[in-house]
Write a protein that holds these residues in place. Structure first.
Motif, PDB file in Angstrom:
ATOM      1  N   GLY A 169      62.849  -4.266  18.210  1.00 57.28           N
ATOM      2  CA  GLY A 169      62.000  -3.350  19.244  1.00 57.28           C
ATOM      3  C   GLY A 169      61.281  -2.437  18.641  1.00 57.28           C
ATOM      4  N   GLY A 170      61.504  -1.958  17.484  1.00 60.87           N
ATOM      5  CA  GLY A 170      60.722  -1.221  16.814  1.00 60.87           C
ATOM      6  C   GLY A 170      59.617  -1.613  15.955  1.00 60.87           C
ATOM      7  N   ILE A 171      58.762  -0.982  15.523  1.00 56.88           N
ATOM      8  CA  ILE A 171      57.529  -1.665  14.701  1.00 56.88           C
ATOM      9  C   ILE A 171      57.622  -2.195  13.431  1.00 56.88           C
ATOM     10  N   TYR A 172      58.855  -1.999  12.913  1.00 57.95           N
ATOM     11  CA  TYR A 172      59.453  -2.425  11.395  1.00 57.95           C
ATOM     12  C   TYR A 172      60.678  -3.480  11.631  1.00 57.95           C
ATOM     13  N   GLN A 173      60.800  -3.917  12.841  1.00 56.39           N
ATOM     14  CA  GLN A 173      62.156  -4.642  13.391  1.00 56.39           C
ATOM     15  C   GLN A 173      62.282  -5.818  12.374  1.00 56.39           C
ATOM     16  N   GLY A 174      61.117  -6.426  11.713  1.00 58.80           N
ATOM     17  CA  GLY A 174      61.498  -7.658  10.895  1.00 58.80           C
ATOM     18  C   GLY A 174      61.657  -7.228   9.344  1.00 58.80           C
ATOM     19  N   PHE A 175      61.575  -5.911   9.081  1.00 60.95           N
ATOM     20  CA  PHE A 175      61.495  -5.544   7.617  1.00 60.95           C
ATOM     21  C   PHE A 175      62.715  -6.055   6.960  1.00 60.95           C
ATOM     22  N   ALA A 176      63.930  -5.817   7.477  1.00 61.19           N
ATOM     23  CA  ALA A 176      64.989  -6.009   6.812  1.00 61.19           C
ATOM     24  C   ALA A 176      65.363  -7.555   6.511  1.00 61.19           C
ATOM     25  N   GLN A 177      64.964  -8.336   7.589  1.00 62.40           N
ATOM     26  CA  GLN A 177      65.186  -9.839   7.540  1.00 62.40           C
ATOM     27  C   GLN A 177      64.231 -10.295   6.315  1.00 62.40           C
ATOM     28  N   GLN A 178      62.962  -9.755   6.371  1.00 59.29           N
ATOM     29  CA  GLN A 178      62.097 -10.528   5.455  1.00 59.29           C
ATOM     30  C   GLN A 178      62.397 -10.058   4.075  1.00 59.29           C
ATOM     31  N   ALA A 179      62.800  -8.824   4.079  1.00 58.76           N
ATOM     32  CA  ALA A 179      63.156  -8.359   2.532  1.00 58.76           C
ATOM     33  C   ALA A 179      64.364  -9.132   2.100  1.00 58.76           C
ATOM     34  N   TYR A 180      65.197  -9.210   2.923  1.00 61.59           N
ATOM     35  CA  TYR A 180      66.429 -10.191   2.659  1.00 61.59           C
ATOM     36  C   TYR A 180      66.113 -11.527   2.060  1.00 61.59           C
ATOM     37  N   LYS A 181      65.301 -12.331   2.851  1.00 65.08           N
ATOM     38  CA  LYS A 181      64.714 -13.598   2.424  1.00 65.08           C
ATOM     39  C   LYS A 181      64.227 -13.583   1.363  1.00 65.08           C
TER      40      LYS A 181
END
Length: 113
Positions: free
Chosen positions: A92-104
């Motif tokens: 729900g936060g503005i950087y919510q996909g940051f960790a998933q993209q970094a992990y990929k």
């Protein structure tokens, strides 16, 4: 299989470090002397082989500051300082996909895929 398992663990550790770095660079943590942000907040890799890394703030006042966003935070050093500083990286936060993209990105690099 072992190489892929090692790549998973390494990518997880790198992702946790990337989130920690991103939070510091976003200047959202309260900053008075810099102790909490710079020396006392770190990534704990103890359980990384079991799929868990934790970002820890070891100061006794970190919990109080985090869970009380109503405080009047000093914004001289960190202009966006406030409570609940990890919220933008949560769902729900503005950087919510940051960790998933970094992990990929890290997993592809570590696994050679």
């Amino acid at each position: 299989m072992k190489q892929l398992s090692r790549a998973q663990v390494k990518a997880l550790e790198q992702t946790a470090e990337a989130v920690h770095t991103d939070v510091v660079q976003a200047q959202v943590m309260p900053f008075d002397t810099g102790n909490m942000q710079n020396e006392s907040t770190f990534v704990d890799y103890t359980d990384s082989s079991r799929g868990k890394c934790t970002i820890v703030s070891s100061t006794p006042y970190a919990r109080r500051l985090y869970f009380h966003p109503e405080y009047n935070f000093n914004t001289l050093e960190n202009p966006f300082a406030g409570g609940e500083w990890f919220r933008p990286w949560l769902p729900g936060g503005i950087y919510q996909g940051f960790a998933q993209q970094a992990y990929k990105r890290f997993y592809r690099k570590e696994s050679g895929i």
